[in-house]
Write a protein that holds these residues in place. Structure first.
Motif, PDB file in Angstrom:
ATOM      1  N   TRP A 153     -50.313 -17.950   4.547  1.00  0.00           N
ATOM      2  CA  TRP A 153     -49.224 -19.102   4.313  1.00  0.00           C
ATOM      3  C   TRP A 153     -47.872 -18.660   4.934  1.00  0.00           C
ATOM      4  O   TRP A 153     -47.392 -19.394   5.523  1.00  0.00           O
ATOM      5  N   TYR A 156     -48.280 -18.821   8.662  1.00  0.00           N
ATOM      6  CA  TYR A 156     -48.277 -20.226   9.261  1.00  0.00           C
ATOM      7  C   TYR A 156     -46.700 -20.618   9.235  1.00  0.00           C
ATOM      8  O   TYR A 156     -46.490 -21.349  10.170  1.00  0.00           O
ATOM      9  N   GLU A 160     -45.601 -21.609  13.386  1.00  0.00           N
ATOM     10  CA  GLU A 160     -45.215 -22.727  13.570  1.00  0.00           C
ATOM     11  C   GLU A 160     -43.622 -23.033  13.810  1.00  0.00           C
ATOM     12  O   GLU A 160     -43.198 -23.880  14.481  1.00  0.00           O
ATOM     13  N   TYR A 188     -52.991 -17.526  14.516  1.00  0.00           N
ATOM     14  CA  TYR A 188     -53.960 -18.546  14.047  1.00  0.00           C
ATOM     15  C   TYR A 188     -55.333 -18.122  13.597  1.00  0.00           C
ATOM     16  O   TYR A 188     -55.904 -18.380  12.642  1.00  0.00           O
ATOM     17  N   ILE A 191     -54.736 -16.334  10.377  1.00  0.00           N
ATOM     18  CA  ILE A 191     -54.491 -17.295   9.366  1.00  0.00           C
ATOM     19  C   ILE A 191     -55.804 -17.948   8.912  1.00  0.00           C
ATOM     20  O   ILE A 191     -56.131 -18.049   7.662  1.00  0.00           O
ATOM     21  N   ALA A 233     -53.723 -26.083   8.344  1.00  0.00           N
ATOM     22  CA  ALA A 233     -53.612 -24.853   9.253  1.00  0.00           C
ATOM     23  C   ALA A 233     -54.592 -25.265  10.374  1.00  0.00           C
ATOM     24  O   ALA A 233     -54.282 -25.213  11.684  1.00  0.00           O
ATOM     25  N   SER A 236     -53.046 -27.960  12.598  1.00  0.00           N
ATOM     26  CA  SER A 236     -51.993 -27.474  13.436  1.00  0.00           C
ATOM     27  C   SER A 236     -52.604 -26.741  14.584  1.00  0.00           C
ATOM     28  O   SER A 236     -52.089 -26.503  15.617  1.00  0.00           O
ATOM     29  N   SER A 237     -53.789 -25.965  14.557  1.00  0.00           N
ATOM     30  CA  SER A 237     -54.206 -25.053  15.490  1.00  0.00           C
ATOM     31  C   SER A 237     -55.033 -25.894  16.435  1.00  0.00           C
ATOM     32  O   SER A 237     -55.770 -25.298  17.354  1.00  0.00           O
TER      33      SER A 237
END
Length: 579
Positions: A153, A156, A160, A188, A191, A233, A236-237
Motif C-alpha cells: 500500500w 503504491y 504512483e 510494482y 507490490i 494496483a 495501474s501497472s
C-alpha cells in the motif's frame, strides 16, 4: 534514503499511540528495545497495528486532500487557499496550481514521502522478526499478510507519486548514506507479490481473524479489501486482465459477507451510518479525539464562508468553514440534477437561517423595483428556519428577480461564481460545498477535529475500477455493466432508465467523468488522472487556475531535496525531471 534514519526511531513512533476502544488495540512497551518489542506476541501485534497508523498522516487530512484530490480537473482554490490567508493558515497553492511546486514542498515530504517510508521500514523490521515472535501458528500467515499488504500500500502511493523510488525490503539499520531508485516495473513487481500474498492469507471478514486480532478491530485489512487494492494496483501497472478479475470478485463474491452498495448514495455520508456495507477499508478515528493523531479534518476544507451571511452564525450543524477547496465549473456541470442523486448527496446548496440578529429587511429600493413588495417594507425577509442563502449550479433567469426568490434570500448561482469558460469570479467564498465529510457530532462550533472515519477503499470505487479495466480490454458491454451498477444506485426515484448508459458511450473519458461524479473529494482523483495519463490534458481543459502552469513533468512529485542532499551517491539518486 535519509542519511540518519534508524528503524527503531520509526518503530517507537508507530508504537507510541495509546490504546482505545474504537481503534486497533495497541501495546506500548515503554523503554523496550526493538528485539524485545518484536520477539513477543504482544509486542509484535503492536508493531502490526503501528504499521497502519501512517495512513492517518494522509487520509482525512488537509495535506492528504491537497496531495490526492487537488491540482486536478474537478477542484480549485477557494478564498483561504490563494496564498493571502492569515498567518495561522497553511495554504498550499503549489499543489493546486503547480506554480512554485518545488523540492522543498513540506506536504510532499512530511505527509507523503516520509510517512510511507516510515511505514515500510516498520513493516520490514517486523518481518525480520516474524519467525521469532512466538506467534501462534493460526496467526502467523495472516500477520505476515497484514504487514505485506501495508508495505504494498505504501509503495503504491510512492511509485504512483514519484515514479522510480528506493525499494527496500530489509529494515534500514545504522547510518545509511546511499540510495538508488528502483525502476517502476521492479517496484510494482514487489507490490503485486505482496498483495497476492495478502489475498491468499487474509481472512474474509474481521470475525474470522485469528486471535489476538478480533472482530472489534475495525480498520484491519481483510481479503475483500486486499482484492480491491489488487484491482487498483494491477490496473495501474497495466495488467488489465488481472485488474478486471479482482474487481469482478470484489463486486460479486462477497454479498453473503455483506459487501454491497448501500441503497442510498446520501446515506454513505451519514456519520451515524459511516461503517456500512460499502466500506471495504477505512482509517478508524476514535470518538476520543486525544487518540487520533490529529483526527479527520475533511469537514472543514470544502466548506464555504457561510457565517458572514444574512441570518447565519457559525454553529455545529453547519460546520467550521475552512474555505480551502471549491469545485470547478466542470465538476458541477458533470451532474444531471434531474436524474442523479449524487449531486444533492455530495453538495450542500441551501443554508437555513439560524440567527435572527442579522436578517435583512425589505428596503425602499426593492419596493421601487417591484411595487408588489410595498406591504413588506421594513419587514424581515425571512425567519429563523427559512432558507437564508442558496448556492446553485443552475443559472437563475433574470425574470426570477421580479419575484421574491432572489430578493427574499441571498443567492449565488452558476453565473455569479464562474464565467462561461470556467474561470472564476468574485471572492471565491460562496459556492456549493462538498458535504461528504460533515460531522454534526463535534463538541463545539470551533472544534477542528472529527471522529469521522476516513474511507480508503469502498465498493463504488472498485466497481468503476472494473469499468476502467473493461474499457482497457476493449469490452464496452462489460464496462457499461459496471458503470450502470453505480448509476442505478445513484438514480433519483423514477429516473433509473434515464441513468443507464450504453456500450457505445464507454471510453476512458466517460469512466473518468463517472468517477468524478461518484468519488469527488475521496482522495483518488490525482491518482486517477495520473494512472490514465490524463492529468495534463484534463487540467488544461477544465481547471482555468492551473491550465497555464501545469507541465507534463508534474505527473510526478518532486523528491524531497533533503533526501537528495543527504546521500553521497548523488549521481545515482537524482531528482525527477523538471524540478
Amino acid at each position: 534514503m535519509h542519511k540518519t534514519i534508524r528503524p527503531l526511531t520509526f518503530a517507537l513512533l508507530a508504537l507510541a499511540a495509546s490504546a482505545c476502544q474504537d481503534q486497533l488495540n495497541e501495546f506500548n512497551p515503554s523503554g523496550a528495545t526493538a528485539e524485545a518489542v518484536f520477539t513477543t506476541p504482544e509486542g509484535f501485534e503492536t508493531a502490526i497495528n503501528g504499521a497502519y497508523t501512517y495512513n492517518r498522516t494522509i487520509y482525512g487530512k488537509e495535506s492528504g486532500y491537497a496531495l490526492l484530490e487537488m491540482g486536478t480537473d474537478i477542484w480549485t482554490s477557494a478564498a483561504s487557499n490563494d496564498g493571502t490567508a492569515a498567518s495561522n493558515v497553511r495554504p498550499q497553492p503549489p499543489l493546486m496550481n503547480y506554480l512554485s511546486l518545488n523540492t522543498d514542498n513540506v506536504w510532499v515530504k512530511n505527509n507523503l514521502w516520509t510517512p510511507c517510508y516510515a511505514g515500510i521500514n516498520l513493516v520490514n523490521q517486523a518481518l525480520k522478526y516474524i519467525n521469532t515472535a512466538g506467534l501462534a501458528s493460526s496467526r502467523r500467515a495472516s500477520a505476515e499478510a497484514e504487514l505485506r499488504f501495508m508495505r504494498a500500500w505504501y509503495y503504491y502511493h510512492l511509485v504512483e507519486s514519484f515514479g522510480p523510488v528506493p525499494l527496500r525490503l530489509e529494515p534500514t539499520e545504522g547510518v545509511v548514506t546511499t540510495a538508488t531508485r528502483a525502476p517502476v516495473a521492479e517496484v510494482y513487481a514487489q507490490i503485486l507479490a505482496d498483495v497476492e500474498f495478502a489475498v491468499a492469507n487474509l481472512p474474509v471478514t474481521l470475525a474470522t481473524y485469528p486471535a489476538p486480532a478480533t472482530a472489534n478491530d475495525y480498520g484491519r485489512i481483510t481479503r475483500p479489501a486486499a482484492e480491491a487494492f489488487a484491482a487498483k494496483a494491477y490496473l495501474s501497472s497495466g495488467n488489465y486482465q488481472r485488474a478486471a478479475h479482482f474487481a469482478r470478485k470484489v463486486t460479486t463474491a462477497y454479498t453473503a459477507q455483506g459487501v454491497r452498495l448501500v441503497t442510498s448514495y446520501a446515506s454513505l455520508w451519514d456519520i451515524a451510518n459511516q461503517r456500512n456495507s460499502e466500506v471495504l477499508w477505512a482509517v478508524n478515528y476514535s470518538t476520543n479525539l486525544t487518540f487520533n493523531a490529529g483526527s479527520h479534518t475533511g469537514h472543514q476544507w470544502f466548506l464555504m464562508k457561510y457565517d458572514d451571511q444574512p441570518g447565519l452564525v457559525r454553529d455545529v450543524a453547519n460546520g467550521l468553514p475552512g474555505v480551502r477547496y471549491m469545485p470547478t465549473r466542470f465538476l458541477l456541470d458533470l451532474y444531471n440534477e434531474q436524474n442523479d442523486a449524487r449531486y444533492v448527496g455530495s453538495f450542500k446548496q441551501a443554508w437555513i437561517a439560524n440567527s435572527a440578529t442579522n436578517i435583512p429587511r425589505w428596503t425602499q429600493a426593492e419596493v421601487n423595483q417591484n411595487a408588489a413588495l410595498a406591504p413588506l417594507l421594513g419587514q424581515p425577509k425571512f425567519a429563523v428556519g427559512d432558507t437564508a442563502v442558496l448556492t446553485t449550479k443552475r443559472s437563475i433567469p433574470a425574470f426570477d428577480q421580479l419575484y421574491t426568490r432572489r430578493f427574499r434570500y441571498k443567492t449565488y448561482d452558476i453565473d455569479d461564481l464562474y464565467n462561461a469558460d470556467g474561470s472564476l469570479k468574485g471572492e471565491r467564498r460562496y459556492y456549493p460545498s462538498l458535504r461528504k465529510f460533515d460531522d454534526p457530532t463535534r463538541a463545539t462550533a470551533t472544534t477542528t477535529e472529527s471522529a469521522r472515519d476516513a474511507n480508503m477503499l469502498r465498493l463504488g470505487d472498485i466497481i468503476l475500477i472494473g469499468a476502467e479495466a473493461q474499457v482497457r480490454l476493449g469490452r464496452a458491454d462489460s464496462a457499461a455493466y459496471y458503470v450502470n451498477l453505480v448509476r442505478t444506485r445513484a438514480a433519483l426515484p423514477g429516473r433509473t432508465a434515464a441513468m443507464q448508459v450504453t456500450p457505445a458511450q464507454m471510453n476512458l473519458d466517460f469512466v473518468l467523468d463517472e468517477r468524478a461524479r461518484e468519488l469527488a473529494g475521496e482522495q483518488v482523483r490525482w491518482l486517477d488522472l495520473k494512472r490514465t495519463g490524463k492529468l495534463t490534458e484534463r487540467v488544461r481543459l477544465h481547471n482555468p487556475d492551473a491550465k497555464a502552469s501545469i507541465q507534463d513533468f508534474h505527473a510526478r512529485r518532486p523528491i524531497p531535496q533533503s533526501d537528495i542532499d543527504a546521500v553521497t551517491n548523488k549521481g545515482e539518486f537524482q531528482q525527477n525531471p523538471g524540478y
